[in-house]
Design an enzyme around this catalytic site. Structure first.
Site, PDB file in Angstrom:
ATOM      1  CB  SER A  39      -0.926   0.002   1.217  1.00  0.00           C
ATOM      2  OG  SER A  39      -1.845  -1.070   1.134  1.00  0.00           O
ATOM      3  CG  HIS A  42      -0.786   0.537  -4.252  1.00  0.00           C
ATOM      4  ND1 HIS A  42      -0.290   0.017  -5.430  1.00  0.00           N
ATOM      5  CD2 HIS A  42      -1.478  -0.479  -3.662  1.00  0.00           C
ATOM      6  CE1 HIS A  42      -0.663  -1.249  -5.552  1.00  0.00           C
ATOM      7  NE2 HIS A  42      -1.375  -1.570  -4.497  1.00  0.00           N
TER       8      HIS A  42
END
Length: 341
Positions: A39, A42
């Site tokens: 994450s 990202h």
């Protein structure tokens, strides 16, 4: 103190901010290690749908308490700890029914609110979990992803003696496979398209590891589990191909659990899901009991974390850590940031 700030995708600076002081119900943690997860990557690439810039990252951490607030009774200075990064309201239906990981207004440090990528971090004592002294700070920073895996495995209920298939041998898939094994699964199969990651899974004690670029997933399931196939399939990759494999080759009436964050809208065969009466379940983060269980599994040496630790970077080389991950995707599992010794 120094604090990391991602000002825009691919851009990181460090700012000098005042040292925090502990409020009545808070402790100040001297951050030692930070893990970088998918994450975070990202966010680095500008592809996290729920994160705005600038943002201070850091949600997989370990550290040492250096100050306690006047009303803190269960924690002490010098204690080795990790921090649960969820910020929840405590008032909505999920929160008042023991499922604060599903809070209607959930925020996560490092994404929707300030993360822990700083030399010192003040945090409510309720979010702090003590670590055994024998655990290293490196291991402490990996309790958060292990808690994700523990929560995911627990979503299937009692898996004792069961046949478990895990699609995806990245850090979370590896830890799901290990947690399933540690919690009494009979046999565990992990699949991936990377021989390097599959090799690490074998090093961590997983029974079977298959490359689905070279071998059909269904054939691998039949060889290792026989005609009864898998009792539970965990999708830790989260795309149409892997979910398609799970649906196509699941035993009728069995369970599929989506662990990975699905990228975009799914296009999978729900007709087969329906016709085979498959239970498609999901999992979201963790709760305190998952942290406690994760720590216990490591303490009891039922989980191997060191094979997943790919490389360390100094705090001021945070950006170089992301570049390294981009350049070494297949062979990188967990990169750790050394904030302080």
């Amino acid at each position: 103190m120094l604090q990391q700030v991602m000002t825009a995708p691919g851009e990181i600076c460090f700012q000098d901010v005042p040292d925090p002081a502990a409020k009545e119900q808070e402790v100040v943690v001297k951050i030692k290690r930070i893990g970088i997860c998918g994450s975070d990557i990202h966010v680095y690439h500008g592809k996290h749908p729920f994160t705005k810039y600038p943002v201070t990252q850091g949600h997989e951490v370990s550290g040492e308490i250096v100050e306690t607030g006047s009303n803190v009774r269960n924690l002490k200075v010098g204690q080795k700890v990790t921090v649960q990064p969820q910020v929840f309201c405590g008032k909505c239906y999920p929160c008042t029914h023991g499922k604060y990981n599903l809070c209607e207004d959930l925020k996560v440090m490092g994404f929707q609110t300030t993360g822990m990528a700083s030399e010192l971090f003040a945090v409510d004592a309720s979010k702090v979990t003590p670590l055994p002294e024998e655990l290293s700070y490196d291991e402490g920073a990996m309790i958060e992803p292990l808690a994700v895996a523990v929560h995911a495995v627990n979503r299937a209920g009692d898996i004792s003696g069961g046949n478990i298939a895990v699609i995806g041998a990245g850090p979370i898939g590896n830890l799901v496979a290990q947690a399933a094994k540690a919690k009494g699964a009979g046999k565990v199969l992990v699949t991936d398209v990377s021989d390097i990651r599959l090799g690490i899974a074998k090093e961590c004690g997983i029974d079977f590891a298959e490359n689905t670029r070279k071998r059909n997933f269904g054939d691998a399931v039949l060889e290792h589990f026989g005609p009864d196939k898998a009792d539970v399939i965990y999708d830790c990759a989260g795309n149409d191909t892997t979910m398609g494999q799970a649906i196509q080759y699941a035993r009728k009436g069995s369970t599929i659990i989506l662990v990975a964050v699905y990228a975009g809208m799914a296009n999978v065969d729900l007709a087969v899901l329906n016709d085979h009466e498959l239970d498609l379940n999901t999992t979201m983060m963790y709760r305190n009991e998952d942290y406690i269980e994760a720590i216990k599994l490591v303490e009891d040496k039922k989980i191997r974390l060191r094979p997943l630790m790919s490389k360390h970077f100094p705090f001021l080389e945070y950006l170089q850590a992301y570049k390294y991950i981009d350049e070494n995707q297949e062979k990188t599992m967990k990169v750790l940031i050394d904030v302080q010794d």
